[in-house]
Design an enzyme around this catalytic site. Structure first.
Site, short mmCIF file in Angstrom:
data_model
loop_
_atom_site.label_atom_id
_atom_site.label_comp_id
_atom_site.label_asym_id
_atom_site.label_seq_id
_atom_site.Cartn_x
_atom_site.Cartn_y
_atom_site.Cartn_z
N SER A 89 28.58 -5.60 -0.72
CA SER A 89 29.29 -6.76 -0.18
C SER A 89 29.70 -6.48 1.26
O SER A 89 30.26 -5.43 1.56
CB SER A 89 30.53 -7.01 -1.04
OG SER A 89 31.33 -8.01 -0.45
N HIS A 138 32.07 -7.76 3.33
CA HIS A 138 33.46 -7.70 3.81
C HIS A 138 34.21 -6.45 3.36
O HIS A 138 35.37 -6.27 3.71
CB HIS A 138 34.23 -8.96 3.40
CG HIS A 138 34.60 -9.01 1.95
ND1 HIS A 138 35.89 -8.82 1.52
CD2 HIS A 138 33.87 -9.23 0.84
CE1 HIS A 138 35.93 -8.93 0.20
NE2 HIS A 138 34.72 -9.19 -0.23
N CYS A 174 52.06 -8.19 -13.40
CA CYS A 174 52.90 -9.24 -12.84
C CYS A 174 52.28 -9.94 -11.66
O CYS A 174 52.79 -10.95 -11.21
CB CYS A 174 54.26 -8.68 -12.47
SG CYS A 174 55.30 -8.62 -13.92
#
Lengths: 388, 130
Positions: free
Chosen positions: A199, A201, A325
């Site tokens: 990839s 990026h 979370c």
């Protein structure tokens, strides 16, 4: 306040030279590479020049490089493409418990389609045992997919060893090298892989572009159909600017990767050592040595990840956490659970990932601020037994 | 790896940065401890009750930003309230007082409500024993 970015594994800034290289391909050289007139042909030339650069970088032939929209598409194409091409031959696919979701989810999808997905475990450092790969192979096995380096804990797998086992048995081997390409040597002949995902990026290239290496002769079906682009492996007008940017990122990596790796390893080790020393009841996750030069992943007892992350953000420091979370599920990171961390420790983990523009001053600032943040949160944690 | 957090309201961030009534209470009238470290949040709420009125509160929380902010907010909301009034404080009221919570963080406000009920329960049990 100077902001400090320590989440390079999530994404990297696009290198200014990459941006510069891409610039002409938005307006001046905007042509469609499939068009016969000069506008198209200059795009086509840029595309093929880029393909050559990417191929050279990983020791492949240009016709073995398929440009995609990024790592997720490359992984999806590798898994589904091979699965459907070799359906008649067998249905077993071997992968591991620490794979990125872009491998894990296609695996689940294929399981529903009747494929048998074997998910290998890892040891406490996050390593897959090559012998377990060997033992899981049977005459129905059509593909093995093991990631090169883990995005969360940085553990680097013995890809070559596993690749040789697969090659010897005549089974296709794919590696998700999204975290490795541009950071570690990834010559495909050395790795002994048939498919490799990357990839842009993740190594200072633009978002929205990546590639899949497909070794000559590998049977694979395309994921995206409807055009003759990429030798019919991937339909859709080529993202010329993105691909030129990706090639520029590869060129820069070829020159700077080795030195950068050395620098980052030093900074990484200074950060790990500093944190473990300054914060009691903390532990490093992932392999102590066989890890990405830029990855630091540490668990802190009695505190929760998001609250550490937010406190760091208030100080301008950007990091990532394995806590539930910050995800849409309430489950903590499956990678941290797979290396044997109890759930409460997985909730209390922070990942710092360093990069090209990380300095010793950044590391010093984290070492100054972070122990205070943990101490503040522990003081308000009902789990904290108090200072020893 | 997990994604970066969702935008929290200014009030949530204020209570996260400067939580009110943090700490352990000496000789509390009631204590409620709810949640589970395995799930990533534990709240401990202390109340001081005089003449059926909650006169003081303290809390300790292991959890995310929303968990800390909701704990802090509930300790503020119940101060000066009678036990009956305090029991009427719903998780939604806590979330509203914080200027709202992202949907996946609503469970934190539920935990705050449960911690309060558990503390009041604990107080009442101690009263019957006496």
């Amino acid at each position: 306040m100077e902001r400090i970015y320590l989440d390079y594994a999530a994404t990297t800034p696009t290198h200014p030279e990459v941006v510069k290289a891409m610039q002409p391909y938005f307006y001046d050289k905007f042509g469609n590479a499939s068009s016969l007139y000069s506008f198209g042909q200059e795009a086509k030339a840029a595309l093929e020049e880029s393909r050559q650069k990417v191929a050279d970088f990983i020791g492949a032939k240009p016709e073995e490089i398929v440009f995609t929209s990024g790592g997720s598409e490359s992984n999806n194409t590798a898994l589904k493409g091979v699965a459907f091409a070799l359906r008649g031959k067998g249905n077993r696919i071997i992968t591991s418990v620490v794979e990125h979701h872009a491998v894990g989810e296609p695996g689940k999808f294929l399981a529903k389609e009747g494929f048998e997905i074997i998910t290998l475990p890892v040891d406490s450092n996050g390593l897959v045992d090559p012998d377990a790969v060997r033992k899981a192979l049977n005459d129905k096995t059509i593909l093995v997919s093991i990631m090169h380096a883990n995005n969360e804990i940085g553990t680097i797998q013995p890809i070559t060893e596993m690749g040789r086992i697969c090659r010897e048995k005549g089974v296709l081997f794919h590696t998700d090298a999204v975290q490795a390409v541009g950071h570690l040597p990834t010559m495909v002949s050395e790795l002994t892989v048939d498919l490799l995902s990357a990839s842009g990026h993740k190594f200072y290239g633009p978002k929205g572009v990546g590639f899949l290496y497909i070794r000559r002769g590998t049977k694979i079906k395309p994921l995206i159909q409807g055009g003759d682009q990429e030798r019919r492996f991937r339909a859709g007008t080529e993202n010329t600017a993105g691909i030129v940017g990706l090639a520029k990122a590869v060129e820069i990596a070829a020159v700077e990767m080795e030195e950068e790796g050395k620098k980052l390893t030093q900074l990484r080790d200074a950060l790990i050592k500093g944190i473990l020393k300054a914060v009691p009841d903390s532990r490093l996750n992932g392999h102590p040595a066989q890890r990405l030069p830029n990855n630091v992943n540490i668990s802190f007892a009695y505190v929760e990840g998001e609250s550490m992350l937010l406190n760091l953000d208030l100080e301008g420091i950007a990091v990532s956490t394995g806590s539930a979370c910050t995800s849409s599920s309430l489950e903590p990171s499956s990678v941290l659970l797979a290396i044997g961390l109890p759930a409460e420790s997985a909730h209390g983990s922070i990942r710092f990932t360093l990069g090209k523009w990380t300095t010793q001053a950044h590391v010093d600032r984290v070492l100054d601020i972070f122990p205070k943040i943990v101490a503040k949160l522990r003081a308000m944690s009902p789990l904290y037994p108090g200072d020893k | 790896m997990a994604e970066t957090p969702f935008p929290y309201s200014e009030t949530v961030m204020d209570h996260f940065r400067n939580p009110r009534n943090v700490g352990v209470m000496e000789n509390p009238s009631g204590v409620g401890k709810v949640g589970n470290p395995i799930c990533g949040d534990v709240m401990e709420l202390f109340i001081k009750v005089e003449n059926n009125i909650i006169t003081d509160t303290r809390f300790r929380t292991f959890g995310c930003g929303a968990a800390i902010a909701t704990s802090s907010m509930v300790t503020e909301l119940v101060k000066g309230k009678s036990l009956e009034e305090a029991l009427k404080i719903s998780n939604k009221a806590v979330a509203e007082a914080l200027g709202g919570l992202p949907p996946i963080k609503m469970h934190c406000s539920v935990l705050a409500e449960e911690a309060l009920k558990a503390a009041i329960d604990d107080y009442r049990k101690k009263q019957t024993v006496k």
